[in-house]
Design a protein around this motif. Structure first.
Motif, short mmCIF file in Angstrom:
data_model
loop_
_atom_site.label_atom_id
_atom_site.label_comp_id
_atom_site.label_asym_id
_atom_site.label_seq_id
_atom_site.Cartn_x
_atom_site.Cartn_y
_atom_site.Cartn_z
N PRO A 1 -75.79 69.79 12.41
CA PRO A 1 -76.62 68.74 12.33
C PRO A 1 -76.95 67.90 13.44
O PRO A 1 -75.94 67.73 14.28
CB PRO A 1 -76.18 68.08 11.13
CG PRO A 1 -74.53 67.95 10.90
CD PRO A 1 -74.45 69.57 11.30
N ALA B 1 -81.61 70.09 1.85
CA ALA B 1 -80.86 70.68 2.58
C ALA B 1 -79.90 69.72 3.17
O ALA B 1 -78.55 70.36 3.37
CB ALA B 1 -80.98 72.17 3.16
N ILE B 2 -80.29 68.86 3.69
CA ILE B 2 -79.26 67.86 4.44
C ILE B 2 -79.05 66.54 4.02
O ILE B 2 -77.94 65.88 4.40
CB ILE B 2 -80.03 67.72 5.95
CG1 ILE B 2 -81.31 67.54 5.82
CG2 ILE B 2 -79.80 69.27 6.61
CD1 ILE B 2 -82.21 67.58 7.25
N ILE B 3 -80.10 65.94 3.43
CA ILE B 3 -80.07 64.36 3.07
C ILE B 3 -80.25 64.00 1.71
O ILE B 3 -80.63 62.71 1.23
CB ILE B 3 -80.74 63.73 4.05
CG1 ILE B 3 -82.08 63.91 4.27
CG2 ILE B 3 -79.98 63.38 5.67
CD1 ILE B 3 -82.89 63.08 5.15
N GLU C 1 -71.88 60.29 7.30
CA GLU C 1 -71.60 61.66 7.39
C GLU C 1 -72.35 62.20 8.73
O GLU C 1 -71.81 63.24 9.01
CB GLU C 1 -72.52 62.48 6.30
CG GLU C 1 -72.30 63.85 6.01
CD GLU C 1 -73.20 64.25 4.78
OE1 GLU C 1 -73.48 65.66 4.65
OE2 GLU C 1 -73.31 63.38 4.01
N TYR C 2 -73.12 61.74 9.30
CA TYR C 2 -73.94 61.92 10.63
C TYR C 2 -73.45 61.24 11.69
O TYR C 2 -74.40 60.96 12.39
CB TYR C 2 -75.32 62.18 10.35
CG TYR C 2 -75.84 63.17 9.14
CD1 TYR C 2 -75.62 64.74 9.21
CD2 TYR C 2 -75.92 62.66 7.83
CE1 TYR C 2 -75.82 65.47 8.24
CE2 TYR C 2 -76.24 63.62 6.90
CZ TYR C 2 -76.40 64.99 7.26
OH TYR C 2 -76.42 65.98 6.17
N VAL D 1 -80.64 72.82 13.74
CA VAL D 1 -80.22 71.49 12.92
C VAL D 1 -80.61 71.39 11.70
O VAL D 1 -80.35 70.16 11.07
CB VAL D 1 -81.01 70.37 13.71
CG1 VAL D 1 -80.58 70.29 15.37
CG2 VAL D 1 -82.44 70.55 13.99
N ASN D 2 -80.98 72.36 10.83
CA ASN D 2 -81.30 72.46 9.47
C ASN D 2 -81.20 73.75 8.96
O ASN D 2 -81.68 74.68 9.61
CB ASN D 2 -82.95 71.91 9.21
CG ASN D 2 -83.10 71.65 7.77
OD1 ASN D 2 -82.75 72.42 6.95
ND2 ASN D 2 -83.70 70.56 7.34
N PRO D 3 -80.20 73.98 7.95
CA PRO D 3 -79.83 75.07 7.59
C PRO D 3 -81.20 76.19 7.09
O PRO D 3 -80.81 77.25 6.71
CB PRO D 3 -78.78 74.77 6.43
CG PRO D 3 -79.14 73.52 5.93
CD PRO D 3 -79.53 72.98 7.34
N PHE E 1 -85.13 68.14 11.72
CA PHE E 1 -84.02 67.07 11.30
C PHE E 1 -84.39 65.91 12.21
O PHE E 1 -83.83 65.60 12.96
CB PHE E 1 -82.64 67.66 11.66
CG PHE E 1 -81.57 66.87 10.64
CD1 PHE E 1 -81.85 65.65 10.28
CD2 PHE E 1 -80.44 67.43 10.65
CE1 PHE E 1 -80.93 64.79 9.59
CE2 PHE E 1 -79.21 66.78 9.97
CZ PHE E 1 -79.51 65.54 9.69
N TYR F 1 -85.57 68.48 3.58
CA TYR F 1 -84.77 67.32 3.56
C TYR F 1 -83.93 67.65 2.53
O TYR F 1 -82.51 67.16 2.55
CB TYR F 1 -85.49 66.03 3.36
CG TYR F 1 -86.28 65.27 4.15
CD1 TYR F 1 -86.11 65.64 5.56
CD2 TYR F 1 -87.71 65.14 3.81
CE1 TYR F 1 -86.68 64.92 6.37
CE2 TYR F 1 -88.51 64.59 4.83
CZ TYR F 1 -88.07 64.70 5.96
OH TYR F 1 -88.94 64.18 7.13
N TYR G 1 -75.54 76.38 11.86
CA TYR G 1 -76.14 75.17 11.53
C TYR G 1 -75.37 74.07 11.97
O TYR G 1 -73.97 73.83 11.60
CB TYR G 1 -76.28 74.89 9.98
CG TYR G 1 -76.51 73.67 9.70
CD1 TYR G 1 -77.38 72.61 9.99
CD2 TYR G 1 -75.37 72.93 8.30
CE1 TYR G 1 -77.70 71.50 9.43
CE2 TYR G 1 -75.71 71.85 8.16
CZ TYR G 1 -76.71 70.86 8.65
OH TYR G 1 -76.85 69.63 8.03
#
Length: 342
Positions: free
Chosen positions: A130, A272-274, A314-315, A108-110, A248, A270, A128
């Protein structure tokens, strides 16, 4: 699907699993026939938890292509549960052995692709995808609904509220949350969550005393059902998660989905994702500074409310439905090609 993710209340793993199941039962119901914890023959088997019985059945030729969901790594369990050294060593090895049994891994996180590689897992078999949250479950309520819930909790309509949730444990930064309450007596702090792992929770005795005797302006609710969690997120002026380590967190996505401004500890994962959607602080002093900043500056609060709304798109369930559909179809084709699917 094989999962016991929702057998323990108050865990993000269970929330993530339930969101995916809801998506498969609604948006993708015409695309896939899904069974849960049944041992018949399948094309794809998706393991959400690492139960020993699942490890044993992963050797069955009826499993088809095996997919493992990585919700945690050995290092992310530090500060969550307390085990004797020997038991910890055995359990941590088992976790990696389970992941190695899989034909395909989902993270859930790269940033966990490289971390898994250090444990000897081939990055080429790691994908990956999310987490996500359904807007039907977490959404911004009307002002009337927000006011009504504040009255129910006996919180003044004009009181600034900081809300956090998760298991009560060291890794979640609950000590800093309590210190922030002490440093800001004019703010109402609320923490929703409990001791999902009971007395083996790391620091249980210390946190049990804190929960039983919190600062006057800090309320511990215990474990809250997801259908009530949306009420807390809506009365919050600021969502605060001071965790030291995460994968995540579903709680952050749930806050975004309610358009609630978010403040997090400054963690690499964080980025890498948000990155760009939240306020951050490296330590207690910086977190305290940001709490005071947003309380005294409505314009800053409004900015991060808008950013939360953007992040939630986005999510969203719509976006992730297409990603999961494509992923499962690709895994089916790979399985057919490799002879894993009968």
């Amino acid at each position: 699907m094989f999962s016991q993710a929702d057998s323990v209340q108050g865990q993000g793993v269970g929330s993530a699993y339930n969101e995916l199941m809801r998506l498969l039962r609604t948006r993708l119901v015409e695309d896939f026939y899904v069974t849960v914890n049944r041992y018949g023959q399948s094309d794809l088997t998706h393991y959400h938890t690492i139960n020993p019985t699942y490890f044993a059945n992963s050797f069955s030729p009826n499993r088809g292509r095996k997919i493992g969901y990585v919700h945690f790594l050995p290092e992310t369990l530090e500060g969550s549960i307390k085990l004797p050294a020997t038991a910890k060593k055995v359990f941590y090895k088992y976790v990696i052995d389970f992941y190695n049994r899989m034909d395909q891994i989902v993270v859930v996180n790269p940033i966990f692709i490289d971390k898994l590689a250090k444990h000897g897992i081939n990055p080429d078999k790691v994908k990956y995808i999310p987490n996500f949250v359904a807007k039907s479950e977490f959404y911004e309520q009307t002002q009337e609904e927000k006011n009504s819930f504040r009255r129910k909790l006996d919180i003044d309509l004009n009181k600034f509220v900081v809300f956090g949730d998760g298991q009560v444990q060291e890794r979640k930064g609950v000590d800093d949350f309590a210190k922030l309450a002490i440093a800001n007596p004019d703010i109402q702090f609320i923490w929703a969550g409990g001791f999902s792992f009971g007395k083996i929770t790391d620091g249980y005795d210390h946190f049990k005393k804190l929960v039983d005797n919190p600062p006057a302006n800090l309320k511990f609710t215990g474990i809250v059902n997801r259908d009530e969690l949306v009420n807390y997120l809506n009365i919050a002026d600021l969502f605060l998660l001071p965790s030291y380590d995460e994968l995540f967190p579903m709680s952050v996505l749930e806050a975004f989905s309610c358009n609630t401004p978010v403040l997090l500890r400054d963690l690499e994962l964080y980025k890498a994702i948000i990155d760009g959607y939240y306020l951050e602080g490296r330590d207690f002093d910086e977190l305290n500074e940001k709490v005071k900043l947003v309380k005294n500056n409505p314009g800053v609060l409004s900015k991060y409310k808008t950013l939360s709304e953007k992040a939630s798109l986005e999510y969203s369930e719509d976006h992730l439905a297409e990603i999961w559909k494509k992923f499962y179809n690709e895994q089916y084709e790979i399985g057919k090609k490799l002879g894993q699917i009968k």
